[in-house]
Scaffold this motif. Sequence first.
Motif, PDB file in Angstrom:
ATOM      1  N   ALA A 214       0.825  -1.197   0.000  1.00 54.07           N
ATOM      2  CA  ALA A 214       0.000   0.000   0.000  1.00 54.07           C
ATOM      3  C   ALA A 214       0.863   1.252   0.000  1.00 54.07           C
ATOM      4  O   ALA A 214       1.889   1.313   0.696  1.00 54.07           O
ATOM      5  N   PHE A 215       0.449   2.250  -0.768  1.00 56.37           N
ATOM      6  CA  PHE A 215       1.102   3.552  -0.712  1.00 56.37           C
ATOM      7  C   PHE A 215       0.974   4.095   0.715  1.00 56.37           C
ATOM      8  O   PHE A 215      -0.111   4.144   1.280  1.00 56.37           O
ATOM      9  N   GLY A 216       2.101   4.468   1.309  1.00 56.36           N
ATOM     10  CA  GLY A 216       2.105   4.939   2.695  1.00 56.36           C
ATOM     11  C   GLY A 216       2.642   3.921   3.667  1.00 56.36           C
ATOM     12  O   GLY A 216       2.934   4.233   4.823  1.00 56.36           O
ATOM     13  N   SER A 217       2.788   2.658   3.220  1.00 61.71           N
ATOM     14  CA  SER A 217       3.400   1.612   4.036  1.00 61.71           C
ATOM     15  C   SER A 217       4.922   1.763   3.987  1.00 61.71           C
ATOM     16  O   SER A 217       5.472   2.311   3.034  1.00 61.71           O
ATOM     17  N   VAL A 218       5.606   1.243   5.012  1.00 65.56           N
ATOM     18  CA  VAL A 218       7.067   1.379   5.069  1.00 65.56           C
ATOM     19  C   VAL A 218       7.789   0.043   4.875  1.00 65.56           C
ATOM     20  O   VAL A 218       8.993  -0.040   5.094  1.00 65.56           O
TER      21      VAL A 218
END
Length: 337
Positions: A214-218
């Motif tokens: 997901a965009f925003g996951s690290v």
Amino acid sequence: MKTVHERQLAQPLGYGIGNTPLQAITFSMQGVAHTIHLKLEGFNPTHSMKDRTAYSLVQKLEDQGKLNENSTIVESTSGNLGVAMARLCQLKGYKFLAVVDPKTTAENLAKLQTFGAQVDIVREPDENNGYLLSRLAHIQKIIVDHPDYVWTNQYDNPANPSIHYSSTGPEIYTQMNQKIDAIFVPTSTGGTLAGIGKFFREVLPSTQIIGVDAFGSVIFDTPSAPRKLTGIGSSRRSTFLHKELYDEYVLVKDEEAFAFCRLLFASTGIAVGGSSGAVLTACARYLSQHRYAQHVVCVCADHGDNYRSSIFNDSWLKEQALELLEAHLGNVEQISL
């Protein structure tokens, strides 16, 4: 490279877990029809692939002699693993505590209660705009204060990737008649990607292994940001993932994933969760650049029934200020069976 004769494939699991179906669908993209095979993990008992993970985690504790009649198993979960653990613990006679957060769907909270689980909801976000680190801190306090509580620790326990190495990967390999050009795997703890990646590196190294996040996951050391997707992404790096286990990763935004979930359901009647929508998004991008890829698999981690109140609810999308547009589908014009 190990041959099919050098290993036992698709080892049978108990409690009705595994041996989920593979469903072919077609993406119509710029005049080209692409066949994609969906590994529908929503056909597991609690409608997600986390049934496999729960089975392996609890089996490991039993093998180590860490459980007794007074034990309470505890785990941090965004929802699906908690439900799978709750069912399995009920069947085996163990008590279970699920540590969840406000993003856990109403459907999964209801299932946790149905299976007799205790539920702690952690409401304070962590430093990376998620709840994972807050959930883990809560668990650390619990196991210090209560010695009879046993943490399965899906984030560091090798039993997590091992079940996908021994069951999920071999099932796909067999169902695809040992021909897979590319496979797309959702990523959260990293256990599924690590296990499937290790399996295919051994039996079919030519297969492209693509992690989907997901965009925003690290997880892949990318910047953190708020996200609505559940069951995919993380506020911390995975301890299971090493670069030799996958070829590339793809980041997907909420709107893209949800748009694919809804189009798939409207077109075929197949309902999948947000992580599966992300996997379909990544697959579509890949096919735009690899028009001649023929044997493609998307691992769909759970069923869409868990998201009737969110992804498939127009009011929820409006409340979250999420507008789903045709542009979010990329080059996919139509999905069909």
